[in-house]
Design an enzyme around this catalytic site. Sequence first.
Site, mmCIF file in Angstrom:
data_model
loop_
_atom_site.group_PDB
_atom_site.id
_atom_site.type_symbol
_atom_site.label_atom_id
_atom_site.label_comp_id
_atom_site.label_asym_id
_atom_site.label_seq_id
_atom_site.Cartn_x
_atom_site.Cartn_y
_atom_site.Cartn_z
ATOM 1 N N GLU A 81 -4.567 -15.244 9.176
ATOM 2 C CA GLU A 81 -3.155 -15.335 9.578
ATOM 3 C C GLU A 81 -2.532 -13.961 9.798
ATOM 4 O O GLU A 81 -1.701 -13.757 10.690
ATOM 5 C CB GLU A 81 -2.366 -16.090 8.489
ATOM 6 C CG GLU A 81 -0.923 -16.361 8.828
ATOM 7 C CD GLU A 81 -0.766 -17.383 9.960
ATOM 8 O OE1 GLU A 81 -1.202 -18.521 9.781
ATOM 9 O OE2 GLU A 81 -0.205 -17.009 11.015
ATOM 10 N N GLY A 111 1.987 -10.475 12.084
ATOM 11 C CA GLY A 111 2.422 -10.090 10.737
ATOM 12 C C GLY A 111 2.871 -11.285 9.919
ATOM 13 O O GLY A 111 2.106 -12.226 9.700
ATOM 14 N N LYS A 169 -4.791 -8.947 19.867
ATOM 15 C CA LYS A 169 -4.214 -10.135 19.222
ATOM 16 C C LYS A 169 -4.326 -11.353 20.142
ATOM 17 O O LYS A 169 -4.567 -12.478 19.692
ATOM 18 C CB LYS A 169 -2.762 -9.867 18.859
ATOM 19 C CG LYS A 169 -2.634 -8.847 17.721
ATOM 20 C CD LYS A 169 -1.234 -8.310 17.595
ATOM 21 C CE LYS A 169 -1.149 -7.282 16.475
ATOM 22 N NZ LYS A 169 0.094 -6.491 16.551
#
Lengths: 326, 168
Positions: free
Chosen positions: A140, A145, A216
Amino acid sequence: MIRIAIFGFGAVGKGVAKILMDRERMNRLIGNYSVVAVADSKGSIVSSSVNLKEALKIKEKNGRLPDGMNVIEIIEEVDFDVALELTPTNIDTGEPGLTHIKKCLKKGANVITSNKGPLVVAYKELSKLAERSGVKLLFEATVGGAMPVIKLIKRDIAGNRIRSIKGILNGTCNYILSRMEKERLSYRMILAEAKELGIVEANESYDVEGIDSAAKLVILANSLMDMDVSLKDVEIEGITEITPEAFEIALEKGYTIRLISEVSEDVLRVSPRLIPLNNPLCVHGTLNAILIKADLAGEIFVIGRGAGSLETASAVISDLAELYSC
Amino acid sequence: MAVVTLVVELKDKPGQLAKVIEPVSKYRGNIISIVHKREKRTPTGSIPVEISIEIDEKSIGKLVENIRSQGVVVKSYNEVRLTSTTSVMLIGHIIHTDLATTIDAVDRTGFAEVVEMHISMPYLEKPSTAMMTISATGEKKLKVALDRLKEVCMKKKITVIEPLELEE
């Protein structure tokens, strides 16, 4: 009793340690636990119950942990149930995190990581390895973040087909663009300001050229949309060419500019985009945001802090709860 | 999809409008509005009716033919309007890389046009910034036009900032 090993004792590792010291909070969440190893790149502390307060004090004072076993030795010789792999990201090789994660999964330990590198380089391999070993790999903290993204899509809207994800995944770029929008100063000047604030990585190109966002995006595409893509598949354009006038002209038409990472069936791209001022993705400062389009749920929007010690640690702790919630 | 406006002349008796609506439905058109212009009644007593329809561009000709075959007078149907519009931003040496050929990349498609452009060039020799508004006959065509523009701009080293969604 859950035995936890912490690999990496930088901003995120220290943030996690601080939360783990809050016994009342953590016991209620996951029951009994003890930290059996803490390691950074220079040293480690290994004990049946590491005193985290002491470890933080030593790290603060010396800038490193005392001489001791290295991470590989700990994985080979110490028994633990879950490893928190929080070492620095290398998106080219994935190391040292990649080797750490593989070894842990092979020996049958769960892994929670905040390290993008290993997932960008070898997501499919690692997820298969975890499955074969009957353990979990949770990540996660690698995207957005503190924002819930991975578990939100995997669990909370399970059953949906994800049509597209569009998001702001790099707080530094968003800070620079929203300051340019407000102050109409040049990209160079705002970058210098961001450096003074310490929100730019030592190697700034990683942020401003869109590479961090692309890393990401690769994780989202592979883990949530069942793709098999790597960094070189992403069409990447950074924010370095944007002029102050761009904001002036865009605003006249009711737009601003943000660096958007987008994945859908036929798009895998990081690029500056014109965002209507009334669109939720028009966020300011270092915030991250993500707009998910799903076939059943429709549109879902999340906004939150994409970086920071406790914020990223929050995501790591939420993965611990996912594994051991009582 | 495109929006087309038909003006038909209908006799002032029951069942006339159906002769228009049935073909529209047959060719999968979506009726946006119907306006009876009773005040413009023709000398023969017919009433002009203006109908706006959203329909696949390719089906317009067949639709009109089909309505005429029902014995209905189709007074006019307009050219396909430019129905999709978007704005894109260009950053770079826009003027000195021959602006005309950049605009032509869109205009030459035949289904899209640059309808507005706002350029800011505050310093000589520095990159300029422009906001270009493009209209096309439909959303898919708009995307094709945008792709052509991007190709040309890539060759000219002009950065293209696209909108989040093609149409808001």
